[in-house]
Write a protein that holds these residues in place. Structure first.
Motif, mmCIF file in Angstrom:
data_model
loop_
_atom_site.group_PDB
_atom_site.id
_atom_site.type_symbol
_atom_site.label_atom_id
_atom_site.label_comp_id
_atom_site.label_asym_id
_atom_site.label_seq_id
_atom_site.Cartn_x
_atom_site.Cartn_y
_atom_site.Cartn_z
ATOM 1 N N HIS A 1 78.906 31.715 -0.225
ATOM 2 C CA HIS A 1 77.960 32.728 -0.695
ATOM 3 C C HIS A 1 78.061 33.976 0.177
ATOM 4 O O HIS A 1 78.009 33.887 1.408
ATOM 5 C CB HIS A 1 76.522 32.200 -0.634
ATOM 6 N N GLU A 2 78.204 35.125 -0.463
ATOM 7 C CA GLU A 2 78.208 36.392 0.259
ATOM 8 C C GLU A 2 76.770 36.859 0.375
ATOM 9 O O GLU A 2 76.158 37.303 -0.602
ATOM 10 C CB GLU A 2 79.044 37.431 -0.503
ATOM 11 N N LEU A 3 76.196 36.727 1.565
ATOM 12 C CA LEU A 3 74.789 37.044 1.764
ATOM 13 C C LEU A 3 74.634 38.492 2.229
ATOM 14 O O LEU A 3 75.255 38.897 3.212
ATOM 15 C CB LEU A 3 74.169 36.093 2.788
ATOM 16 N N PRO A 4 73.809 39.268 1.556
ATOM 17 C CA PRO A 4 73.678 40.693 1.890
ATOM 18 C C PRO A 4 72.891 40.891 3.182
ATOM 19 O O PRO A 4 72.080 40.047 3.569
ATOM 20 C CB PRO A 4 72.892 41.253 0.704
ATOM 21 N N PRO A 5 73.107 42.009 3.855
ATOM 22 C CA PRO A 5 72.282 42.301 5.036
ATOM 23 C C PRO A 5 70.846 42.586 4.613
ATOM 24 O O PRO A 5 70.595 43.196 3.569
ATOM 25 C CB PRO A 5 72.940 43.550 5.631
ATOM 26 N N VAL A 6 69.895 42.113 5.410
ATOM 27 C CA VAL A 6 68.477 42.349 5.140
ATOM 28 C C VAL A 6 67.816 42.792 6.444
ATOM 29 O O VAL A 6 68.390 42.663 7.514
ATOM 30 C CB VAL A 6 67.774 41.074 4.606
ATOM 31 N N LYS A 7 66.623 43.322 6.319
ATOM 32 C CA LYS A 7 65.849 43.651 7.516
ATOM 33 C C LYS A 7 64.989 42.436 7.842
ATOM 34 O O LYS A 7 64.045 42.121 7.105
ATOM 35 C CB LYS A 7 64.974 44.875 7.266
ATOM 36 N N ALA A 8 65.333 41.740 8.892
ATOM 37 C CA ALA A 8 64.648 40.497 9.249
ATOM 38 C C ALA A 8 64.016 40.620 10.625
ATOM 39 O O ALA A 8 64.623 41.138 11.561
ATOM 40 C CB ALA A 8 65.634 39.333 9.234
ATOM 41 N N SER A 9 62.782 40.146 10.726
ATOM 42 C CA SER A 9 62.087 40.136 12.014
ATOM 43 C C SER A 9 61.030 39.047 11.978
ATOM 44 O O SER A 9 60.610 38.604 10.903
ATOM 45 C CB SER A 9 61.437 41.497 12.300
ATOM 46 N N TRP A 10 60.580 38.628 13.147
ATOM 47 C CA TRP A 10 59.545 37.613 13.230
ATOM 48 C C TRP A 10 58.171 38.277 13.206
ATOM 49 O O TRP A 10 57.916 39.210 13.960
ATOM 50 C CB TRP A 10 59.679 36.775 14.502
ATOM 51 N N GLN A 11 57.277 37.769 12.355
ATOM 52 C CA GLN A 11 55.883 38.190 12.400
ATOM 53 C C GLN A 11 55.128 37.365 13.428
ATOM 54 O O GLN A 11 54.289 37.873 14.161
ATOM 55 C CB GLN A 11 55.227 38.042 11.022
ATOM 56 N N ASP B 1 65.441 31.756 -0.238
ATOM 57 C CA ASP B 1 65.624 30.357 0.192
ATOM 58 C C ASP B 1 67.013 30.165 0.794
ATOM 59 O O ASP B 1 67.174 29.517 1.830
ATOM 60 C CB ASP B 1 65.420 29.434 -1.007
ATOM 61 N N LEU B 2 68.017 30.757 0.151
ATOM 62 C CA LEU B 2 69.397 30.642 0.639
ATOM 63 C C LEU B 2 69.566 31.315 2.001
ATOM 64 O O LEU B 2 70.202 30.759 2.907
ATOM 65 C CB LEU B 2 70.336 31.279 -0.388
ATOM 66 N N LEU B 3 68.981 32.472 2.173
ATOM 67 C CA LEU B 3 69.063 33.176 3.458
ATOM 68 C C LEU B 3 68.464 32.339 4.588
ATOM 69 O O LEU B 3 69.035 32.242 5.679
ATOM 70 C CB LEU B 3 68.325 34.513 3.365
ATOM 71 N N CYS B 4 67.312 31.746 4.304
ATOM 72 C CA CYS B 4 66.654 30.941 5.340
ATOM 73 C C CYS B 4 67.473 29.686 5.670
ATOM 74 O O CYS B 4 67.663 29.355 6.849
ATOM 75 C CB CYS B 4 65.242 30.568 4.880
ATOM 76 N N ARG B 5 67.971 29.012 4.656
ATOM 77 C CA ARG B 5 68.763 27.800 4.905
ATOM 78 C C ARG B 5 70.037 28.108 5.674
ATOM 79 O O ARG B 5 70.519 27.297 6.475
ATOM 80 C CB ARG B 5 69.097 27.103 3.587
ATOM 81 N N SER B 6 70.577 29.307 5.455
ATOM 82 C CA SER B 6 71.832 29.666 6.122
ATOM 83 C C SER B 6 71.676 29.801 7.631
ATOM 84 O O SER B 6 72.669 29.770 8.364
ATOM 85 C CB SER B 6 72.371 30.974 5.540
#
Length: 236
Positions: A168-178, A196-201
């Motif tokens: 799976h080609e996963l796109p870049p996202v803006k990720a941070s911890w709340q 769901d896929l991003l988190c499992r990866s």
């Protein structure tokens, strides 16, 4: 007992207006029966006092856009049916008149990820529909994702730069911890199942997710199950 008559018929008799004008006055929330606004032309009246509010106009109400804090487990359709005057957010009610016509011909735009709660958008306004539909691919959506498990080393950096995982080609996202269990993800037009896929990866399991923003419009402090009107100053 006195015979009742339709509110629209009574208004026609009082004002000498046309049936269309009477229905526009009533549908626009300009008509009161014993001081209470009634927006149903077929409402039955007998000896009650029927009156027009000051500034009444026989115009069709302006189309509206409604923002709902949809609860988890609901579909867009079941959530739409749950929007009534009773579920209007009291904190956003000042200066607003809720009309029955505001719940007619609503279209759901940019639906939530399956199983998610949070900001759901419904509109009668063709301009809002065109804006969101044409710009959907570039409109950023922000989700707060409740997760379990332990993130892999440099997992957050991987999410932010994008990568390939199990074909799976996963796109870049803006990720941070709340906080320790809540991940904030901002991404454009997420495909079904992408979060769901991003988190499992990166070694995490999704427990729940809530959308809090679509483009430039944030849900704000809107309790679950309640809705509000889109303000004129808010732009997607």
């Amino acid at each position: 007992m006195s015979e009742t008559t339709r509110l629209s018929k009574r208004l026609i008799a009082q004002l000498g207006c046309s049936r269309r004008e009477a229905e526009l006055y009533i549908g626009g929330g300009w008509v009161t029966v014993d001081g209470e606004v009634i927006d149903e032309p077929q409402f039955q009246v007998d000896q009650q006092v029927v009156a027009l509010l000051p500034g009444a106009k026989a115009d069709a109400p302006e189309p509206v856009t409604l923002l709902l804090h949809q609860e988890a487990g609901q579909t867009a359709e079941s959530a739409r049916l749950g929007m009534t005057a009773a579920t209007f957010s009291p904190a956003h009610s000042e200066g607003r008149r809720v009309l029955r016509g505001h719940f007619a011909r609503l279209k759901c735009l940019a639906e939530l990820q399956a199983g998610a709660s949070g900001l759901q958008v419904y509109t009668q306004d063709w301009r809002t529909e065109r804006k969101i539909t044409s710009d959907l691919r570039k409109l950023e959506q922000e989700y707060v994702v409740e997760v379990s498990g332990e993130i892999i080393k440099h997992g957050l950096e991987r999410l932010n730069r994008g990568f390939e995982w199990k074909g799976h080609e996963l796109p870049p996202v803006k990720a941070s911890w709340q906080n320790e269990t809540r991940l904030r993800l901002a991404l454009k037009n997420p495909a079904a199942g992408l979060i769901d896929l991003l988190c499992r990866s990166v070694g995490l399991q999704v427990v729940g997710m809530r959308r809090i923003r679509l483009g430039g419009v944030a849900m704000g402090k809107l309790p679950a199950g309640q809705w509000r009107y889109l303000e004129s100053k808010e732009k997607f």
